[in-house]
Design an enzyme around this catalytic site. Structure first.
Site, PDB file in Angstrom:
ATOM      1  N   CYS A 140       6.053   3.779   7.726  1.00 53.15           N
ATOM      2  CA  CYS A 140       6.916   4.714   6.671  1.00 53.15           C
ATOM      3  C   CYS A 140       8.211   4.115   6.613  1.00 53.15           C
ATOM      4  O   CYS A 140       9.051   3.934   7.319  1.00 53.15           O
ATOM      5  CB  CYS A 140       7.086   6.457   7.537  1.00 53.15           C
ATOM      6  SG  CYS A 140       7.888   7.507   6.875  1.00 53.15           S
ATOM      7  N   CYS A 186      -4.692   6.556  -1.311  1.00 53.41           N
ATOM      8  CA  CYS A 186      -3.998   6.286  -2.507  1.00 53.41           C
ATOM      9  C   CYS A 186      -2.491   6.581  -2.346  1.00 53.41           C
ATOM     10  O   CYS A 186      -2.162   7.793  -2.236  1.00 53.41           O
ATOM     11  CB  CYS A 186      -4.324   7.061  -3.805  1.00 53.41           C
ATOM     12  SG  CYS A 186      -3.832   6.342  -5.217  1.00 53.41           S
TER      13      CYS A 186
END
Length: 162
Positions: free
Chosen positions: A79, A150
């Site tokens: 992240c 995605c």
């Protein structure tokens, strides 16, 4: 006549006010708590404009613009906001969609919600540690999972294997 009108107006105003207050309090109950939690100002200061747009405002970067799209190095995608490991390079594949795609997440580090922003239900993905928006998962990926995660490249940093 004036008293009746005043009572009617008062009734309408309080009825509207009660509904909006109830909605606001219900929305506040739905706010999730994450291990990493910062103010909007702190996120703006720490993230680039594109990272902030994607991670904190659930935006989408333009297709085929991510530097990570063609990355073939071995390592871990984390992240961009809190550095939580999210995806492994061995689970990345070329989907042709224009966004980095993976057939599997690192279990427990990615959270899922239903999103109706474009008029129908999609499964939205977010970082389970900070709540940052990552992208969406679809059921049109390769084996063994059949999933296509995605993901916006702006939501990720890449950490090469050592």
């Amino acid at each position: 006549m004036g008293k009746k009108l005043a009572v009617i107006v008062f009734g309408i105003l309080t009825a509207c006010n009660g509904i909006s207050q109830k909605k606001d309090s219900e929305e506040k109950k739905d706010v999730k708590k994450y291990k990493v939690s910062k103010t909007d100002a702190e996120w703006r200061k720490e993230l680039t404009d594109m990272e902030y747009y994607v991670l904190r405002r659930a935006g989408t970067e333009n297709a085929f613009t991510s530097e990570l799209l063609e990355n073939k190095e071995k390592g871990t995608y984390v992240c961009a906001a809190c550095q939580t490991p999210l995806f492994k390079s061995e689970h990345k594949y070329k989907s042709g969609t224009g966004w980095p795609s993976f057939y599997q997440e690192i279990e427990g580090n990615v959270g899922f919600d239903t999103d109706y922003k474009i008029g129908y239900a999609r499964t939205e993905e977010h970082c389970a540690t900070c709540g940052g928006h990552l992208g969406h998962v679809f059921k049109d990926g390769p084996e063994p999972t059949g999933e296509r995660h995605c993901i916006n490249g702006a939501a990720l940093d890449f950490v090469p294997s050592s």
